[in-house]
Design an enzyme around this catalytic site. Structure first.
Site, PDB file in Angstrom:
ATOM      1  CG  HIS A   1      20.173  40.536  22.202  1.00  0.00           C
ATOM      2  ND1 HIS A   1      19.521  39.983  21.110  1.00  0.00           N
ATOM      3  CD2 HIS A   1      21.271  41.166  21.688  1.00  0.00           C
ATOM      4  CE1 HIS A   1      20.196  40.260  20.005  1.00  0.00           C
ATOM      5  NE2 HIS A   1      21.261  40.987  20.332  1.00  0.00           N
TER       6      HIS A   1
ATOM      7  CB  SER B   1      27.112  53.123  26.297  1.00  0.00           C
ATOM      8  OG  SER B   1      27.078  53.949  27.437  1.00  0.00           O
TER       9      SER B   1
ATOM     10  CG  ASP C   1      29.411  41.027  21.549  1.00  0.00           C
ATOM     11  OD1 ASP C   1      28.646  40.137  21.968  1.00  0.00           O
ATOM     12  OD2 ASP C   1      29.884  41.030  20.401  1.00  0.00           O
TER      13      ASP C   1
END
Length: 362
Positions: A220, A331, A144
């Site tokens: 991911h 981050s 995200d």
């Protein structure tokens, strides 16, 4: 005659300031001022007003780097692991949810009492159906976040935000041995960018994704690829929010980062997890030897680790959407990869994106 003697220290000794205290106070105050400036810039952007680029000077960067962000981040990490009393968990987490707009309906466990400490809450997992992985496109978003920049790499420079660049070679570090990663057999006189491209007719592309504190903090695999090498750069832990990225040139080269490199069906592929303030902890699930923000590592150095061995000639195979790693708070992730010239990004700078959504297609 019964008065007690008072022993007092000289005024100069009482109010003596040490250089460390001056640096912390000055640097911290300046960082707070910059946060306020960043907030004002965000409000202008929301109103559609274009903000001119104003880069930090060398002394401003040096002042910011003087703040002991690595030490503070380690302290924050320790604090995050302190178990909270059951009665205190809901108020603390609710405040965080309200501040950063967290959607707990997507969490695998919605009950706030389940999370023993802040660290567990930050690293919460999602429900399996919350992030469907795009099966049509070959490259998906690994997390995200917010798209800071994307496009084709030109002249060995990569844009961290519009108009602000950093050196590709400084970011990834020197070439890795061709025995470990399949770099092209280009003459040594060619540019670093040309040496990364392994197939004729391909170009080098990049995409920068910023994870805010309220985002899902796991990342991911963005495609089907094989990870053959890891390079860890200990460094500063300055903020990487869009305002600071617009202010400090080569910000991502200053900060601690973990570079994973390997191959996908079109050639070279890399994913870099960039640390930030209070995000010294970067975890890669298949790499148990990785320890970030450690006092034993000095800034300006880097350490390499190869996943290719006598028992494993290929490296670590990763499937698109497979769990790869996590941040402790939020981050930045930078993708740099080669692809055919007809590769097109399906993105807009500044847009919000979620893990599993398409980044681009051929």
């Amino acid at each position: 005659t019964d008065r007690k003697k008072l022993h007092t220290a000289p005024v100069g000794q009482v109010f003596r300031l040490r250089p460390f205290h001056v640096l912390v106070a000055t640097g911290g105050g300046y960082a707070g001022y910059k946060k306020y400036e960043d907030y004002k810039l965000e409000q202008l952007e929301k109103r559609g007003i274009e903000v001119p680029v104003k880069l930090a000077s060398e002394w401003e960067v040096a002042l910011y780097k003087s703040v002991p962000t690595r030490l503070l981040s380690r302290a924050w990490g320790r604090l995050n692991q302190v178990e909270l009393p059951t009665w205190l968990r809901k108020p603390v987490y609710s405040l965080y949810i309200w501040t950063f707009g967290v959607n707990m309906k997507e969490a695998a466990v919605e009950d706030l009492h389940h999370y023993r400490n802040l660290s567990e809450f930050f690293r919460r997992k999602l429900k399996p159906q919350a992030r469907p992985v795009c099966c049509v496109h070959s490259v998906i978003s690994p997390s995200d976040g917010k798209i800071l920049n994307f496009g084709q790499v030109k002249n060995c420079e990569v844009e961290q935000v519009k108009g602000v660049t950093y050196s590709l070679e400084s970011f990834l570090g020197p070439r890795i041995s061709t025995e470990e990663v399949h770099f092209s057999q280009a003459p040594s006189g060619n540019s670093f960018q040309q040496q990364l491209v392994t197939k004729e007719g391909n170009e080098l592309y990049h995409c920068v994704i910023y994870l805010a504190p309220g985002d899902y903090h796991c990342f991911h695999s963005p495609t089907d690829w094989t990870v053959s090498h890891r390079r860890h750069f200990p460094g500063s832990l300055m903020s990487v929010n869009p305002g600071v990225a617009r202010w400090i040139k080569e910000l991502f080269c200053h900060n601690e980062r973990v570079v994973l490199t390997g191959d996908w069906k079109h050639g070279f592929f890399s994913l870099t997890a960039v640390g930030a303030t209070n995000v010294g902890s970067i975890r890669i699930y298949f790499d148990q030897d990785l320890h970030t923000n450690s006092p034993s590592y000095s800034k300006g150095s880097y350490n390499d680790f190869s996943f290719i061995s006598n028992n494993n000639k290929e490296g670590i195979p990763m499937r698109k959407g497979e769990h790869l790693g996590e941040f402790n708070l939020g981050s930045t992730i930078v993708l740099i990869f080669e692809a055919p010239k007809d590769f097109k990004f399906n993105l807009k700078a500044g847009q919000k994106i979620r893990f599993g959504e398409a980044l681009g297609s051929l």
